[in-house]
Design an enzyme around this catalytic site. Structure first.
Site, PDB file in Angstrom:
ATOM      1  N   ASP A 102      -1.730 -14.796  -3.849  1.00 38.77           N
ATOM      2  CA  ASP A 102      -0.648 -14.637  -4.818  1.00 38.77           C
ATOM      3  C   ASP A 102       0.525 -15.565  -4.545  1.00 38.77           C
ATOM      4  OD1 ASP A 102       0.098 -13.337  -2.495  1.00 38.77           O
ATOM      5  OD2 ASP A 102       0.004 -11.332  -3.343  1.00 38.77           O
TER       6      ASP A 102
ATOM      7  N   ASP B 263       2.751   0.801  -1.505  1.00 38.75           N
ATOM      8  CA  ASP B 263       2.268   1.485  -2.709  1.00 38.75           C
ATOM      9  C   ASP B 263       0.767   1.277  -2.915  1.00 38.75           C
ATOM     10  OD1 ASP B 263       2.106  -1.139  -3.555  1.00 38.75           O
ATOM     11  OD2 ASP B 263       3.506  -0.943  -5.226  1.00 38.75           O
TER      12      ASP B 263
ATOM     13  N   HIS C  79      -0.913  -1.544  -2.924  1.00 42.25           N
ATOM     14  CA  HIS C  79      -1.376  -2.728  -3.652  1.00 42.25           C
ATOM     15  C   HIS C  79      -2.207  -3.667  -2.774  1.00 42.25           C
ATOM     16  CE1 HIS C  79       2.717  -4.891  -2.728  1.00 42.25           C
ATOM     17  NE2 HIS C  79       1.850  -5.144  -1.770  1.00 42.25           N
TER      18      HIS C  79
ATOM     19  N   GLU D  29      -0.299  -3.997  -8.489  1.00 42.38           N
ATOM     20  CA  GLU D  29       0.517  -2.802  -8.325  1.00 42.38           C
ATOM     21  C   GLU D  29      -0.167  -1.589  -8.965  1.00 42.38           C
ATOM     22  OE1 GLU D  29       2.719  -3.196  -6.283  1.00 42.38           O
ATOM     23  OE2 GLU D  29       4.237  -4.696  -6.735  1.00 42.38           O
TER      24      GLU D  29
HETATM   25  P1  PGA Z   1       3.345  -6.981   4.708  1.00 39.12           P
HETATM   26  O1  PGA Z   1       2.924  -6.980   3.178  1.00 39.12           O
HETATM   27  O2  PGA Z   1       2.212  -7.619   5.448  1.00 39.12           O
HETATM   28  O3  PGA Z   1       4.588  -7.829   4.788  1.00 39.12           O
HETATM   29  O4  PGA Z   1       3.569  -5.569   5.109  1.00 39.12           O
HETATM   30  C1  PGA Z   1       1.647  -6.547   2.826  1.00 39.12           C
HETATM   31  C2  PGA Z   1       1.521  -6.452   1.323  1.00 39.12           C
HETATM   32  O5  PGA Z   1       2.518  -6.178   0.653  1.00 39.12           O
HETATM   33  O6  PGA Z   1       0.407  -6.646   0.819  1.00 39.12           O
END
Ligand code: PGA
Length: 261
Positions: free
Chosen positions: A67, A136, A138, A143
């Site tokens: 992404d 959440d 994702h 999302e």
């Molecule tokens: P993080 O993010 O590794 O910074 O916790 C993971 C994500 O949001 O997929």
């Protein structure tokens, strides 16, 4: 799903690196799907060390990132292209043309997302997709509420994600509200998925991913239908798994079997 529980973040990163490095050695033309965020930083450090100290060769590999924020170019310090360059690509022998991160400045994002899917197909698909998980639940920026058959698309970020990611920006107002992300279905098509999670903050989402119902309300739960998904988690992230003892027992059995061969 194969669940590997590690004592902490460092051991989680060691395990992930072990799997990725073995795959690169076995198949130098590997197509590797990559993720950004704090979680895979330890993995990338280990890949850089494997290149610098043991000469691990990345020159025939191709990468695709999950992404990118809409509106941030490669020079923006919070863009995911910048993250990948500074954490990995600038320190290994991969030509930038072989590294793909969605273009957050694409003039026609809808058309660009189709092109991104085509680029993945042209590379004959992704061999291993590295994944983090959001609070959440994702996967990528898919999302809650995103179709489980989604493909690469333009999405709006959830308020929790904007809040979580504001730690990297000067203020929450600067966090982009839109992103381009590989879809859940695009991720499920990777031949192997490697999801990493660390810390108590991920425990609830991880429980939903591994043991909850398969639901678009927690897109990581779609991994339950993937034929080769490995989940590497530290004790804190694993702390709410109901069947934790069972996963550890299976893990021990796997190690024993591997040891006898
Ligand atoms: P993080 O993010 O590794 O910074 O916790 C993971 C994500 O949001 O997929």
């Amino acid at each position: 799903m194969e669940i590997i529980v590690t004592k902490d973040y460092e051991e989680m990163s060691d395990k992930a690196a072990e799997i990725v490095i073995a795959a690169i050695k076995a198949s130098p033309e590997l197509v590797l799907g990559l993720a950004t965020g704090s979680t895979p930083e330890g993995l990338y450090e280990r890949l850089v060390t494997a290149h610098k100290e043991d000469g691990l060769d990345f020159s025939h590999m191709t990468t695709f990132n999950l992404d990118e924020y809409v509106g941030l170019g490669p020079d923006h310090e919070q863009s995911y292209r910048f993250f990948m360059d500074t954490h990995l690509f600038d320190h290994i022998n991969i030509s930038k043309e072989r590294t793909h991160v969605p273009d957050g400045l694409a003039a026609d994002p809808v058309q660009y997302c189709k092109l991104y899917e085509e680029m993945i197909q042209d590379a004959d698909g992704i061999d291993i997709q590295v994944l983090g998980i959001g609070r959440d639940g994702h996967l990528g920026f898919n999302e809650p509420g995103t179709s489980l058959s989604s493909r690469t698309q333009l999405v709006a970020l959830a308020p929790e994600t904007i809040e979580d990611n504001s730690r990297f920006f000067d203020s929450e107002d600067e966090v982009p509200h839109f992103a381009l992300t590989m879809g859940v279905q695009s991720i499920l098509e990777a031949r192997k998925c490697l999801l990493l999670a660390s810390g108590e903050g991920k425990a609830e989402a991880l429980k939903g991913c591994v043991e909850g119902p398969i639901t678009s309300m927690l897109t990581a739960s779609a991994l339950q239908v993937h034929p080769d998904a490995i989940v590497i988690v530290d004790e804190a992230a694993a702390s709410r798994l109901e069947r934790l003892d069972y996963y550890k027992w299976v893990q021990q059995a796997r190690e024993q079997i591997a040891g006898t061969h």
